[in-house]
Design a protein around this motif. Structure first.
Motif, PDB file in Angstrom:
ATOM      1  N   ALA A 106       0.838  -1.208   0.000  1.00 22.51           N
ATOM      2  CA  ALA A 106       0.000   0.000   0.000  1.00 22.51           C
ATOM      3  C   ALA A 106       0.866   1.248   0.000  1.00 22.51           C
ATOM      4  N   LEU A 107       1.947   1.215   0.790  1.00 25.44           N
ATOM      5  CA  LEU A 107       2.837   2.380   0.845  1.00 25.44           C
ATOM      6  C   LEU A 107       3.530   2.602  -0.493  1.00 25.44           C
ATOM      7  N   VAL A 108       3.967   1.494  -1.110  1.00 24.26           N
ATOM      8  CA  VAL A 108       4.674   1.643  -2.393  1.00 24.26           C
ATOM      9  C   VAL A 108       3.719   2.201  -3.452  1.00 24.26           C
ATOM     10  N   VAL A 109       2.479   1.688  -3.461  1.00 26.39           N
ATOM     11  CA  VAL A 109       1.494   2.216  -4.413  1.00 26.39           C
ATOM     12  C   VAL A 109       1.287   3.712  -4.168  1.00 26.39           C
ATOM     13  N   HIS A 110       1.229   4.084  -2.904  1.00 25.44           N
ATOM     14  CA  HIS A 110       1.067   5.497  -2.557  1.00 25.44           C
ATOM     15  C   HIS A 110       2.197   6.333  -3.182  1.00 25.44           C
ATOM     16  N   VAL A 111       3.432   5.831  -3.050  1.00 26.07           N
ATOM     17  CA  VAL A 111       4.585   6.562  -3.583  1.00 26.07           C
ATOM     18  C   VAL A 111       4.394   6.861  -5.068  1.00 26.07           C
ATOM     19  N   THR A 113       1.606   6.882  -6.835  1.00 23.40           N
ATOM     20  CA  THR A 113       0.373   7.527  -7.274  1.00 23.40           C
ATOM     21  C   THR A 113       0.319   9.015  -6.913  1.00 23.40           C
ATOM     22  N   ILE A 114       1.264   9.487  -6.057  1.00 20.79           N
ATOM     23  CA  ILE A 114       1.198  10.888  -5.639  1.00 20.79           C
ATOM     24  C   ILE A 114       1.165  11.816  -6.849  1.00 20.79           C
ATOM     25  N   ASN A 115       2.114  11.604  -7.764  1.00 18.39           N
ATOM     26  CA  ASN A 115       2.197  12.520  -8.897  1.00 18.39           C
ATOM     27  C   ASN A 115       1.153  12.243  -9.971  1.00 18.39           C
ATOM     28  N   ALA A 122      -4.020   9.872  -3.589  1.00 18.65           N
ATOM     29  CA  ALA A 122      -3.014   8.888  -3.211  1.00 18.65           C
ATOM     30  C   ALA A 122      -3.104   8.621  -1.711  1.00 18.65           C
ATOM     31  N   ALA A 123      -3.363   9.681  -0.942  1.00 22.61           N
ATOM     32  CA  ALA A 123      -3.474   9.535   0.509  1.00 22.61           C
ATOM     33  C   ALA A 123      -4.698   8.706   0.866  1.00 22.61           C
ATOM     34  N   PRO A 167      -2.354  18.868  -5.793  1.00 25.69           N
ATOM     35  CA  PRO A 167      -3.750  18.430  -5.717  1.00 25.69           C
ATOM     36  C   PRO A 167      -4.113  17.412  -6.797  1.00 25.69           C
ATOM     37  N   GLY A 168      -3.325  17.337  -7.855  1.00 33.73           N
ATOM     38  CA  GLY A 168      -3.585  16.339  -8.887  1.00 33.73           C
ATOM     39  C   GLY A 168      -4.468  16.860  -9.995  1.00 33.73           C
TER      40      GLY A 168
END
Lengths: 179, 503
Positions: A106-111, A113-115, A122-123, A167-168
């Motif tokens: 989950a953390l890696v996916v978060h990394v 997806t942020i951008n 992502a959060a 904000p994306g």
């Protein structure tokens, strides 16, 4: 750092656990060995008269090797470490590796997806995934909580405190999301 | 009298309405986060660092002071109302306070902890006010080898005492020293252990490591062995009448004062921090209890009052070496140094001169924060109880989220978050196999400073190693290591024996 285990956990240690601990101790020693070798490659400029940039790495490498070797011996002679306790830790259950793997995933996916999705989404994804992995049911409630949390943090930190969280693409141009 | 004038100046800063609000905010958030199970003061500060990135230094320092005291304080609520302790410092509180709560005396336990923390915290802050300038004035005369000696003392005591196993503590410390090496050597400009990665040339950010170890490592570790099912919080009776009876006051005030007297000095020396102080206080209360000794282990109010007071006094004591020597002696202190450094402020003997206004604002906000805590917390207990009931899956998901936010907000680079995950995994394995994480953080912060001092010393002496031990102070410090270690390890053994008998 808590030393609350007055025995039971140490007695029911499965033999498998020793392996992981042994690997960690050996890895410590190995890292020390690497540091000792790699320290020799650090360039020492001619102007250095006394203690150059290599000395301290040699010291640290030696400490790592020493600690690692002592720990390997300790583990091999059966003196295992005392795992940490805590309010929410159940000392009687065995490690659930699936949970560990999924939380890291989950953390890696978060990394990544942020951008792409923007920070708030992502959060939300990270929060919802972690909560569901840890046992939140139903999943959509966790997702909802995550979405609200992500947007609130975006507004408070990004908008009010001026932290430049992206904000994306979906929320691009919404004024109060940027500082 | 200089100090008092400076302190008054500090108060005029802090009593400014905006700063009062910041202090209130810090105290409130600190307590709320401290009450949350699994979150000690070190993690509270690490997680809340991003909150302050955008504040100006004075406001940030005031918020931190509030979080520091609030976090310490919130832990006692957790240990009294839940059946297992959070921060190591409140283990003994958990023994007595939890028994009291089960016997329907939870409100009295919370009250004696709160008022004791206030009394001892205030006394210790007074001591800090007078001691810090003296130490700083003396510290200015210390030479490079003296500082190096101090840091060696900190390494050895932190590595050996902040955990249950000496070799594991030293392994963690060495790992921290290694992480501190990564980056560009300050004296020669050479890159070390950067593997050619440009991101590593500036070194690894301590905030990422601290958040990774404390927040991510802890959340993953708890997740791997989570206690499922409903959370049992012991109910607290409502109403002011039940808080503290006359008898409770009579039995509490001496332990408060003794706790303050034990906690502050123990906090100032690098001997294991608040943990040791609470234990010492508990042991001495037990010895002095006389006929009441048989109540210990069953819910003696002295056993809550003394250790809680000692805990908070030690928290102030820790600030003495932190502010005057730049020497962190606990994990929490190490994180506070990181917070200072993120504002370009380097704690040390010159701090009181160069940043005098800031330091005195910090001290003043400690007084103010203490007062706010005691006023706020007793009436708000109902709310903290609700916080304690927060579902664990949301709690740990939230910790992961804030950890990710904190490291992302450093440079707004996802690479930092990836590094956070790696460090978090290391933290998970360390917890699982009983390696203490605090020495790693302390080693990472102190390592580069110690190397700097060592090389400067030897540059002065032109390579003569004897120069390191010839100054009287350095010689004393090295001798003190032996004494500190012996006493510390002896205390630890006593502590463990005590735990076995009381469990």
């Amino acid at each position: 750092m808590s030393a609350d285990g007055s025995g039971p956990a140490a007695d029911v240690v499965a033999p498998r656990r020793r392996w992981g601990e042994l690997v960690l101790a050996a890895a410590t020693a190995a890292l020390g060995g690497y540091v000792l070798v790699a320290a020799g490659d650090i360039v020492v400029p001619g102007s250095t008269n006394t203690l150059g940039p290599r000395a301290f790495p040699y010291l640290v490498g030696a400490m790592l090797v020493a600690a690692g070797v002592v720990l390997v011996i300790l583990v091999l002679t059966g003196r295992a470490g005392q795992e940490e306790g805590g309010e929410d830790v159940d000392p009687t259950v065995r490690t659930d590796w699936l949970t560990v793997g999924l939380l890291v995933a989950a953390l890696v996916v978060h990394v990544f997806t942020i951008n792409v999705l923007g920070w708030p989404f992502a959060a939300a994804l990270l929060f919802a995934a972690a909560a569901v992995v840890l046992g939140a049911r139903p999943w959509w409630r966790a997702a909802l909580v995550g979405l609200v949390l992500g947007l609130v943090i975006q507004v408070v930190f990004g908008g009010l405190l001026g932290l430049s969280l992206p904000p994306g693409p979906l929320l691009e141009g919404v004024p109060f999301l940027r500082g | 009298m200089d100090n008092l004038a400076a302190l008054l100046e500090g108060f005029t800063t802090v009593l400014h309405p905006v700063y009062l609000l910041y202090a209130l905010f810090g105290v409130f958030v600190g307590t709320a986060v401290g009450v949350l199970p699994g979150i000690g003061p070190a993690m509270a500060i690490a997680l809340l660092l991003p909150l302050t990135y955008t504040l100006e230094p004075t406001a940030a320092i005031i918020v931190f002071a509030g979080i520091y005291y609030g976090g310490m304080y919130g832990g006692s609520t957790t240990s009294i109302l839940l059946n297992t302790p959070g921060e190591s410092a409140s283990i003994v509180t958990a023994i007595e306070g939890n028994k009291m709560a089960r016997a329907g005396r939870g409100a009295a336990a919370l009250a004696t902890a709160a008022i004791g923390s206030f009394v001892a915290g205030t006394l210790a802050t007074v001591a800090l006010t007078f001691l810090a300038p003296v130490v700083a004035r003396w510290a200015v005369q210390l030479g490079e080898p003296d500082y190096f000696a101090l840091m060696v003392v900190a390494f050895v005591t932190v590595g050996a005492l902040l955990g249950s196993s000496v070799p594991r503590g030293l392994a963690a410390l060495s790992l921290g020293l290694f992480l501190g090496l990564v980056g560009t050597d300050t004296l020669t400009g050479q890159q070390r252990f950067t593997f050619g990665v440009p991101n590593l040339a500036d070194g690894i950010d301590v905030v990422v490591v601290a958040v990774g170890l404390f927040a991510v490592g802890e959340a993953v570790y708890v997740g791997s062995r989570m206690r499922h099912g409903p959370v049992h919080v012991i109910p607290v009776e409502k109403g002011w009448r039940t808080w503290m009876r006359r008898d409770d006051w009579r039995r509490s005030w001496k332990p408060w004062l003794r706790g303050a007297a034990i906690g502050f000095p123990v906090g100032t020396i690098p001997a294991g921090g608040a943990d040791v102080a609470t234990f010492l206080s508990y042991a001495s209360e037990r010895r002095l209890a006389g006929p009441r000794r048989k109540e210990f282990g069953k819910g003696a109010i002295e056993g809550v009052a003394g250790p809680e007071a000692a805990n908070n006094a030690a928290a102030s004591g820790v600030l003495v070496p932190l502010l005057t020597l730049g020497l962190p002696t606990t994990a929490t202190a190490a994180i506070i140094i990181v917070a200072f450094q993120s504002y370009g402020i380097q704690p040390g003997p010159l701090l009181l001169q160069s940043q005098s206004a800031l330091v005195w604002a910090l001290v003043a906000s400690l007084y103010v924060g203490n007062l706010m805590l005691v006023v706020l917390n007793l009436p708000l207990v109902g709310m903290w109880v609700k916080v304690l009931r927060i579902p664990r899956h949301y709690l740990y998901a939230g910790i992961l989220l804030f950890g990710a936010l904190g490291s992302y907000a450093l440079n707004f680079s996802p690479v930092d978050v990836l590094l956070l995950v790696v460090v978090g995994l290391v933290g998970f394995f360390m917890r699982r196999y009983g390696y203490p994480v605090a020495p790693l953080v302390v080693g990472m912060i102190l390592g580069p400073m110690a190397e700097d001092r060592l090389r400067r010393s030897l540059a002065i002496s032109q390579g003569d190693l004897a120069y390191l031990v010839t100054s009287p102070f350095a010689a004393t410090a090295y001798a003190a290591i032996a004494v500190l270690l012996a006493v510390g390890l002896w205390l630890r053994r006593r502590e463990r024996a005590q735990e076995v008998t009381t469990n």
